[in-house]
Each structure stands twice: as structure tokens, then as C-alpha cells.
Design an enzyme around this catalytic site. Structure first.
Site, mmCIF file in Angstrom:
data_model
loop_
_atom_site.group_PDB
_atom_site.id
_atom_site.type_symbol
_atom_site.label_atom_id
_atom_site.label_comp_id
_atom_site.label_asym_id
_atom_site.label_seq_id
_atom_site.Cartn_x
_atom_site.Cartn_y
_atom_site.Cartn_z
ATOM 1 N N HIS A 121 6.622 -4.178 -2.542
ATOM 2 C CA HIS A 121 5.241 -3.710 -2.509
ATOM 3 C C HIS A 121 5.046 -2.200 -1.647
ATOM 4 C CE1 HIS A 121 0.935 -3.257 -0.630
ATOM 5 N NE2 HIS A 121 0.719 -3.768 -1.967
ATOM 6 N N HIS A 167 0.558 6.366 -0.671
ATOM 7 C CA HIS A 167 -0.388 5.403 -0.575
ATOM 8 C C HIS A 167 -1.835 6.282 -0.469
ATOM 9 C CE1 HIS A 167 -1.860 1.441 1.401
ATOM 10 N NE2 HIS A 167 -2.190 1.438 0.039
#
Length: 493
Positions: A121, A167
Site C-alpha cells: 500500500h 501521496h
């Protein structure tokens, strides 16, 4: 107590007692069975490997290699191993729990949906989820460990003329997408020759999607598995996809539907209480799921930045004219579609797809839809990802996902902890290839397994596992509740 010596000033040797546990009765009995006159020879050790360790293909050379690795011990005798040396071998690094010599031994010819897959992830992050650097280094490290699913969040750069990985909506520093793609190509099959899946979280305009399509095509070339724009009717097998790269993301048109779903979900979640969850840290938790409310402090309203990221209105409009080459690269289509959980879990006999759920969504879903999830994962892929408030890159308990057939239980690989160790241990199996075949009871379409059913006891399991000097694990249970494993750690005095 064994005795060892060490040199002092290169002039004389001093002997001392080494605090070590005495070999237990079971080890003594095995040694007596596979030795002669207190000595275990190479032939004895080979027979032990084949009959006790169940390494059917163990050769005399394998046994000799073990002898050679133990020669540095003062306990080693010229003619073989004595009891103490054998005891050291049994509990040493030369005797791992899973034998590397077995290699890949699961059936690898079934569809991808029949396997648990080693999944990362936010694979590009070097640390926490808010302010760490983005780099290809953790991607390379993950691939060398055997991780088979790499996640990349792709965004326009500051000049809007290139694509970077970061991100979104955090302080993380970006890394160029092309650098990540090249590192994946170079290291994808360093630990395993079975396929690598790249899951893309797409925040791009059509012109940048075209640029990504060109990057992917030029970087991976013939190793890219690209069946075209249509959904697959059934997933290929890992065996047929050896040394292939697979792209998985939500097709551009799906963002239109996803935006509507997002708005409905936001309405339905208003007013729910906050229930925080602990990371699976110091102790093994109770696995019994409960209905967990969405955390109001979660990033993006409780949704992960994965497939469930939603574009603004201008971006949604631009997706109507999305670059067709980009669409054709997507081999595994992802997305939730319209409706609620019941609609998401519907099985289409004419196509397969990937669904993503957060750890919170999964915990709520298994309470009322456990069998539906298992039925869905018999043909389709289910990806589970950490909730957004895990800023420290902690992880959740993977067992709930695995026991309901979820193939891609996505983990942050940056830190430590029992849950991450469990993940690493899980995929040490099957030769460390990153794919572990699911048990048959999760694949039986005729009689779907009910994870909440109270089943009659079939066997009584009695196992004693020694964990090094002074520790042991004792099992003596007639029934194991998958949600509430026994507290079985005991100290041996």
C-alpha cells in the site's frame, strides 16, 4: 550447560559455561533414533531430513552442506553431530520453519482470484503517510522481498506537463513516475518470476494519461500484459503470466459513476459516532468483527486514496474524452460502481473485476455479507487497504481479509509490528513467490463457506512448537474460533 572457550590477549584460553537450555526429551528421542553410538553421520542426517522434516528430495549433499555450516561450533565432532550440536542445528538459522528447498509447490495454473497475493500500500513512501519522501527505493525493497502488487498514486507535476508519484494532499515529496516504472522493470522478478500487478491511482487529465500510456508501453514493452479495453471473462493464471507486468486501475468512465456513489455515501454517513481502532500491535487481538463507524478524522472522508479517489467536476468532464491507449493498458478493471455493498458484491458471469474496500468497510461488511464476499472473491479480486488515519504507516489485522477470500490485503511496508510480521510470514510460504493458493473451502462454488457458522469439532489438535531456548508453544484445543484464537504462549522454566 555447555562449555565454551575464548582467547585472552592471544596468550591463553579461558573456559566459561554457556547458559543454554538442555535438549528436551523429544529432541533426545529423535537423536537416538537417527544416530549411532551418540553420533549422527551425514547419512543419518539425510534420513532425518527425509523422514522427519518431510524434505522428500533431500540429498546427501544437502546434509553435507548442513554439516559444513556447523563446523565452526566447538560442539562439532569430526565423524558427525553429537546431541548438543544436533540441538543447536534444530533451533538455529540453518533449520528455518519453511524449507527453501521446497520452492514453489502450490498449483499455479488456477485463475489469479484463487490466490492470496503479496500486496503493498502506497509502495513509494519511505516513512509516514503525511510528510515522508516518495522514492523508488521502497518499491525496489518490496520487490526484492517478493511483494507482487505495487501501488502508485499518479499526479500532474507542478508545471502540469509531466507525471509524478506522491501521496496526494499531503506534504510528501514527489518522485518521477518514469523512475518508478524503470525500477519496477529492473527489479520486478528478482525474487519471483510470477506476475507483478501495478495498481494506479489516477488523478490525470487525458493528455497526461496519453503520456502515461506511452511511458508504460515503452518501459515494459513485450512483458506488459494488455488484453485490450474489454474486461476479462476470467483471470489468467500466475503460471501463464510469468514475468509479465499487469496494470490495474479504474477505467476513466468509472469516475463519473464513482462520484455519484461518493455523494450518496457522504449523505448516509452523517451523524455516525466515532469509534477508533487500535493497530494490531503488542498483542494478538480478538478477531471478532464489529460494526465500526467511519472515522470523521479520516483522510478524504474515510476513503483511501486508492481506486476510491474522486475527481473534481472539471476533471470528471474531461474524462469523457479519455485517451483510448491508456484504457487499453488496463488489464484488471477496478471500481465499485453504483449502489451499495450488495451491488458491489454481485458476481457477473461474463466479466471479472477488482473491488477495493477499506479495513473499516470490510469489518462492517463481513458481519452481514460474509458469504457474499467469499462468493465474490471466488471469481473476482478484493483489495483491502488501511484506513486513512494510519498516518504512522501502521497496519491492521490481515486475517479477517484472508479468511473471507480477499486476495490483495494491502499493507504499509515501511515499519514493524506483529501484523506486518504476520504478512511477511504468510508469504514465506510457497517458495516465497508472492502467491499462496487459497484453501479449497474458500473456492467451493457449490457450497459457499459461511465464516460465521458454528461447525462441529472434527479433530483434536495437539502440537508443541519450541521457539528457541526456554520458550515453547502448547496447543491442546478441540476447536479454534477463527475470530478468537487461544492465548497459548507459555514460559518454560
Amino acid at each position: 550447560m555447555s562449555k565454551q572457550t575464548y582467547s585472552v590477549c592471544f596468550c591463553f584460553r579461558r573456559r566459561f559455561k554457556l547458559a543454554a537450555a538442555e535438549a528436551p526429551a523429544e529432541i533426545k528421542a529423535i537423536f537416538e533414533q537417527y544416530s549411532e553410538n551418540g553420533t549422527m553421520t551425514v547419512d543419518h542426517l539425510q534420513r532425518f531430513l527425509m523422514e522427519v522434516q518431510k524434505e522428500k528430495n533431500a540429498t546427501r549433499e544437502d546434509a553435507q552442506a548442513i554439516f559444513d555450516n556447523l563446523k565452526h561450533l566447538n560442539l562439532f565432532h569430526r565423524n558427525g553431530l553429537n546431541l548438543e550440536a544436533f540441538f543447536k542445528y534444530i533451533f538455529g538459522d540453518n533449520n528455518p520453519p519453511l524449507s527453501p528447498s521446497r520452492g514453489v509447490h502450490h498449483d499455479m495454473t488456477a485463475p489469479l482470484s484463487h490466490y492470496f497475493i503479496y500486496t503493498g500500500h502506497n509502495s513509494y513512501l519511505t516513512g509516514n503517510q503525511l510528510s515522508s519522501d516518495c522514492s523508488d527505493a521502497p518499491i525496489i525493497q518490496a520487490l526484492h522481498r517478493g511483494v507482487r502488487v505495487i501501488e502508485l498514486d499518479i499526479w500532474p507535476n507542478s508545471m502540469k506537463d509531466d507525471v509524478v508519484v506522491l501521496h496526494g494532499r499531503t506534504l510528501t515529496t514527489p518522485v518521477e513516475l518514469i523512475k518508478c516504472l524503470r525500477s519496477i522493470k529492473e527489479h520486478a522478478f528478482s525474487a519471483s518470476e510470477y506476475p507483478v500487478v501495478i495498481t494506479l491511482e489516477d488523478h490525470l487529465t487525458p493528455d497526461l494519461q496519453a503520456k502515461v500510456a506511452e511511458m508504460i508501453t515503452q518501459t515494459f514493452g513485450d512483458i506488459l500484459f494488455s488484453p485490450g479495453s474489454e474486461c476479462l471473462k476470467e483471470f489468467p493464471s500466475p503460471e501463464s503470466l510469468k514475468k509479465r507486468i499487469i496494470i490495474s486501475t479504474k477505467p476513466p468512465k468509472e469516475y463519473l459513476e464513482a462520484k455519484e456513489v461518493k455523494e450518496k455515501e457522504n449523505e448516509s454517513q452523517k451523524g455516525k459516532d466515532l469509534v477508533d481502532e487500535e493497530a494490531w500491535g503488542n498483542e494478538v487481538p480478538n478477531l471478532k468483527p464489529g460494526i465500526v463507524a467511519d472515522d470523521k478524522n479520516d483522510l478524504d472522508g474515510g476513503e483511501d486514496n486508492d481506486d476510491e479517489e474522486y475527481l473534481d467536476e472539471e476533471e470528471v468532464k474531461s474524462q469523457k474524452n479519455a485517451e483510448p491507449e491508456y484504457r487499453r493498458l488496463i488489464a484488471i478493471h477496478a471500481g465499485k460502481g453504483k449502489g451499495g455493498l450488495q451491488e458491489w458484491l454481485k458476481v457477473d458471469p461474463d466479466k471479472v473485476r477488482r473491488l477495493s474496500l477499506s479495513e473499516q468497510e470490510l469489518e462492517k461488511a463481513v458481519v452481514t455479507h460474509g458469504m457474499d464476499i467469499i462468493r465474490f472473491t471466488q471469481r473476482n479480486l478484493l483489495r483491502v487497504y488501511p484506513k486513512g488515519i494510519r498516518f504512522d504507516s501502521s497496519n491492521y489485522n490481515p486475517l479477517i481479509g484472508w479468511m473471507h477470500g480477499a486476495q490483495m490485503v494491502a499493507f504499509n511496508m515501511q515499519g514493524y509490528g506483529r501484523s506486518l510480521w504476520l504478512m511477511h510470514g504468510m508469504f514465506k510460504g510457497n517458495g516465497g513467490c508472492g502467491y499462496v493458493k487459497k484453501p479449497d473451502f474458500l473456492l467451493n462454488a457449490a457450497e459457499v463457506f459461511d465464516p460465521n457458522a458454528k461447525l462441529p469439532v472434527k479433530k483434536t489438535l495437539k502440537v508443541k512448537v519450541y521457539m528457541g531456548e526456554g520458550w515453547q508453544v502448547d496447543f491442546n484445543h478441540t476447536h479454534f474460533d477463527a475470530y478468537s484464537p487461544p492465548d497459548f504462549y507459555t514460559r518454560v522454566s
